[in-house]
Design a protein around this motif. Structure first.
Motif, PDB file in Angstrom:
ATOM      1  N   ASP A   1       9.057  -0.225  33.946  1.00  0.00           N
ATOM      2  CA  ASP A   1       8.292  -0.690  32.776  1.00  0.00           C
ATOM      3  C   ASP A   1       6.881  -1.128  33.177  1.00  0.00           C
ATOM      4  O   ASP A   1       5.922  -0.876  32.448  1.00  0.00           O
ATOM      5  N   ALA A   2       6.754  -1.746  34.353  1.00  0.00           N
ATOM      6  CA  ALA A   2       5.403  -2.128  34.778  1.00  0.00           C
ATOM      7  C   ALA A   2       4.609  -0.907  35.254  1.00  0.00           C
ATOM      8  O   ALA A   2       3.378  -0.919  35.255  1.00  0.00           O
TER       9      ALA A   2
ATOM     10  N   ASP B   1      12.834   2.194  32.464  1.00  0.00           N
ATOM     11  CA  ASP B   1      13.754   1.168  32.942  1.00  0.00           C
ATOM     12  C   ASP B   1      13.181  -0.176  32.490  1.00  0.00           C
ATOM     13  O   ASP B   1      12.400  -0.804  33.194  1.00  0.00           O
TER      14      ASP B   1
ATOM     15  N   ASN C   1      13.418  -3.320  32.437  1.00  0.00           N
ATOM     16  CA  ASN C   1      14.015  -4.541  33.004  1.00  0.00           C
ATOM     17  C   ASN C   1      13.095  -5.747  32.815  1.00  0.00           C
ATOM     18  O   ASN C   1      13.405  -6.851  33.228  1.00  0.00           O
TER      19      ASN C   1
ATOM     20  N   GLN D   1      10.595  -6.719  34.206  1.00  0.00           N
ATOM     21  CA  GLN D   1      10.043  -7.346  35.406  1.00  0.00           C
ATOM     22  C   GLN D   1       9.164  -6.345  36.138  1.00  0.00           C
ATOM     23  O   GLN D   1       9.468  -5.152  36.163  1.00  0.00           O
ATOM     24  N   SER D   2       8.112  -6.888  36.737  1.00  0.00           N
ATOM     25  CA  SER D   2       7.270  -6.058  37.605  1.00  0.00           C
ATOM     26  C   SER D   2       7.531  -6.526  39.030  1.00  0.00           C
ATOM     27  O   SER D   2       8.630  -6.973  39.343  1.00  0.00           O
TER      28      SER D   2
END
Ligand SMILES: Cc1ncc(C[n+]2csc(CCOP(=O)(O)OP(=O)(O)O)c2C)c(N)n1
Ligand SMILES: [Mg+2]
Length: 788
Positions: free
Chosen positions: A160-161, A188, A190, A192-193
């Motif tokens: 996602d990041a 994905d 999630n 979070q990066s």
């Protein structure tokens, strides 16, 4: 459509095994392998866990052999684990993950041996690669070369990041222009990066953006446990709570566990009767299992989502996940580089019924019989045809390519003329050339080629100006048979397109010979994508023009200084900077052959060209001269036995070097003029020869530049001159220990005429004369060039 329970059970068991094996791979590299100092694995364990279910769903069930995948860099252990289960990856390579010649840290087409389709590592690039790979498949199909091969889906597993990378957005726009099909991106999500938790509501931005570009968006948010719970009395309240829970809080609770979830749920919605009972019915462990059962971790939800797609429109799946799911640090914001301790791993191992010493066994601890699992894997549709790397025959290329000679020409013009001749003919070579340019087709002299070969589009689109009989030099007709791909200005897209076209022989079994044109300074804009294309061994030719300060009136912003060094330093790319068009025609022919050579013998080609019109030599192109040009240099004026000074020049400065040689020759009779067509080839040849001599003592192989400089006395001096950073030729003095003065450009230029700027930067004839005089003893040079 619901997935049959037996299949679901097998797939879920395999996904658990993939999570185990990928984690064990990382654990092994960090805790078991000897001498692992400095090898501590960062960013793999949590990041891999995120995708274990999604990738298992794809590889074990959804993918077909013709589908191609770019895997998020940090999911490489998951990819390798899947290939291990398929029998395409060895235990030794997994044990040596991130080690020398072991399974690679990030999936690598060239270094991994387990059928990686597209390399990844620099985030964002693999994602765009799938989009352009799909356009290339359409190109191949439109030209009638697919034969019976079914169309593949090009699939990216995206962090996602990773979506922060601008090149993804540039690619989306291009995809929309070219009616993209057959592309799936699975995000994905999630939340979070590497450093932190991503912004709230990012999914909504993704959704509207993808829809805006004509993609379907499928959000896979809830797993089956969640869906079942939502159907229970009070379930709706639970769903609302999940939907409104901030990302940070959700991640933190996933980390803290079932009891923490219970407390929060009770505080927030616990006094609402039915939902309280829903929560109370579950143990802490069950509650955590429920709350971390997001769509991306649910085999049934993922299979259903993938199998529901019955069209070829591009689809973005946003799959909710928990970073590090199932591992002790799931959801922790610092988990990117998280590693399990030996004790944690031990606990997890026994929990999964894996006996010590049996960690690598494929089916250890699973309740299904090994024969059943083996059969299932052997029958996975993806695996039906074994290895999927294709090959294509080599196209014949003549020794040099014809062009219409004129007394005065620039190399850019010559480039256009060579392509124009190719376009006029009907060679197979010409039929496989695909050109592309980021909105500089005409200004880089591709117009003649495009007039004859047309622009590519899936649907016919005639040039309206032509239909209306409005005079125009260029014929801008689009058709499925066209051979020029018109791109928007984004140079990243140009190089990723080169990367996709340049792998067509391996991906589609159809060889293409891609040729890109752009302004030389903008190589730097697309550099990471260029590097990426080379890294995965795509084959293409780049004509970069205009270049250097020679584009004088274009101004400082367009003047390239560092590109000769990029050309030398970039692996997988050989660079040339010819002065004359007859050299260029030899180099282009050589280039088309080089692009087709296998492995390290071949690679891509960078031509640094110029718009400066200069007088062309009238000479016969002998075999020897041809070989010298492609090896990187030849004597334009051969030094005699008493040579005191050599002028070594590259590219558009040929007239200055020739002129200076004339002036110097008045007082120093023995002078050499070395034409350097490729500093890169010369330097690489020199390094290789030294290595060979070291490896095989007694071998007396001399490189091309060593042979050229061999006859010079030690006290002969060299003046090198290039319209670029002087270091590109500065090493020449070390070859045989000659004093060398390197002239070149070290500062951004400014607008002016060529003579203004050459004088200002000290690369004009007089600067060469001054340098030669300062490097030699003897009488001063009598004459200088008059100022113009
Ligand atoms: C171009 C580039 N910049 C930086 C990095 C370093 N890096 C690797 S992974 C990562 C964060 C990725 O986050 P995300 O895409 O959400 O993946 P996750 O680990 O959450 O699955 C960063 C910054 C990189 N690999 N490439
Ligand atoms: Mg992420």
């Amino acid at each position: 459509m619901a997935v049959e329970p037996a299949r679901l059970e097998l797939l879920s068991a395999l996904a658990r095994k993939v999570l185990w094996l990928s984690s064990w791979t990382i654990h092994h590299a960090n805790h078991i392998r000897e001498n692992t100092d400095g090898l501590k694995v960062g960013g793999h364990q949590a990041s891999s866990a995120s995708l274990a279910t999604i990738m298992s769903a794809l590889y074990f069930s959804v993918l077909r052999p013709q589908d191609r995948v770019a895997v998020k860099p940090h999911a490489s252990p998951v990819f390798h684990a899947i290939q291990y289960l398929f029998g395409h990856q060895t235990k030794e390579k997994l044990e040596n993950f991130r080690g020398f010649k072991g399974a690679q840290s990030y999936p690598s087409r060239t270094k991994d041996t387990d059928d990686v389709d597209f390399s990844t590592g620099s985030v964002g690039l693999g994602v765009a690669q799938t989009l352009f790979a799909s356009l290339v498949q359409d190109y191949v199909k439109a030209h009638g070369w697919m034969q019976d091969r079914p169309e593949g889906r090009m699939i990216a597993l995206v962090g996602d990041a990773e979506m922060d990378e601008g090149n993804i957005f540039e690619a989306l726009l291009e995809g929309w222009k070219q009616s993209l099909r057959n592309t799936w991106w699975v995000v994905d999500y999630n939340r979070q990066s590497l450093d932190a938790v991503v912004r709230e509501g990012l999914w909504a931005k993704f959704e509207s953006m993808f829809r805006n570009f004509g993609w379907d968006v499928v959000i896979v948010k809830y797993g089956s446990l969640m869906r079942q719970a939502f159907a229970e009395p009070g379930g709706e309240a639970l769903r609302r709570w999940i939907d409104h829970c901030p990302n940070q809080m959700y991640a933190a609770l996933c980390f803290q566990g079932g009891a923490a979830f219970r407390k929060h749920l009770q505080d927030d919605i616990g006094d609402q009767g039915e939902v309280s009972r829903l929560i109370d019915r579950r143990s802490d462990e069950e509650l955590l299992a429920l709350m971390s059962n997001l769509g991306g971790h649910d085999m049934a939800a993922m299979i259903e989502a993938f199998e529901a797609i019955d069209h070829d429109r591009p689809v973005c799946f946003i799959a909710y996940t928990v970073k590090g799911v199932g591992l002790p640090f799931q959801g922790h914001k610092d988990n990117h580089a998280g590693l399990m301790t030996v004790a944690q791993m031990e606990k997890w191992r026994s929990h999964q019924n894996i006996r010590p010493g049996h960690e690598w066994e494929k089916f250890e601890g699973l309740s299904q019989s090994p024969s059943e699992l083996e059969a299932f894997l052997a029958n996975a549709p993806f695996n039906r045809e074994g290895r999927r790397r294709l090959t294509a025959p080599v196209m014949d290329v003549p020794e040099r390519l014809p062009f219409n000679q004129a007394a005065q020409m620039s190399t850019q013009q010559g480039f256009g003329l060579v392509l124009n001749e190719l376009a006029r003919g009907d060679s197979e070579l010409a039929s496989r050339i695909v050109t592309a340019s980021p909105d500089v087709t005409v200004s880089t002299n591709l117009g003649g080629w495009v007039n004859r070969r047309g622009l590519f589009a899936k649907a016919e689109n005639a040039d309206l100006f032509r239909q209306e009989k409005i005079p125009s030099t260029f014929n801008w007709d689009f058709s499925p048979k066209g051979q020029h791909i018109e791109l928007g200005i984004a140079e990243m897209n140009l190089f990723i397109l080169m990367s996709a076209l340049g792998l067509s022989h391996a991906i589609n079994g159809v060889r293409l010979l891609p040729v890109a044109t752009l302004y030389d300074p903008f190589i730097e804009r697309g550099l990471d994508a260029l590097n990426y294309a080379c890294y995965q061994d795509a084959r293409f030719m780049v004509a970069a023009t205009p270049s250097g300060i020679t584009l004088a009136p274009e101004g400082g912003a367009h003047q390239s200084i560092a590109t000769p060094l990029i050309g030398m330093a970039q692996d997988g790319l050989i660079s040339f900077e010819p002065a004359f068009v007859d050299e260029l025609s030899v180099i282009m022919a050589f280039g088309f052959r080089h692009m087709q050579r296998e492995g390290a013998e071949g690679g891509s080609v960078y031509l640094r060209l110029s718009t400066r019109t200069i007088e062309q030599p009238q000479r016969i192109m002998t075999g020897e001269l041809q070989r010298d040009i492609t090896a990187g240099a030849y004597w334009l004026r051969k030094p005699g036995p008493n040579c005191e000074i050599v002028i070594a020049y590259t590219g558009a400065l040929a007239p200055e070097a020739i002129e200076a040689t004339g002036f110097i020759g008045e007082s120093r009779r023995d002078i050499g003029l070395l034409a350097i067509t490729s500093a890169d080839r010369l330097h690489a040849g020199w390094t290789a020869a030294r290595q060979l001599r070291r490896d095989r003592r007694g071998v007396q192989h001399l490189s091309h530049i060593e042979q050229l400089l061999a006859p010079l006395a030690r006290d002969c001096a060299i003046v090198s001159v290039i319209d670029g950073h002087p270091a590109a030729l500065g090493w020449l003095g070390s070859v045989r220990g000659h004093r060398l003065e390197a002239l070149g450009v070290e500062h951004f230029g400014q607008t002016g005429t060529i003579p203004d700027l050459y004088r200002h930067h000290g690369i004009d004839a007089n600067a060469i004369i001054d340098a030669a005089e300062a490097s030699t003893v003897g009488a001063p040079v009598r004459h200088r060039k008059m100022a113009v």
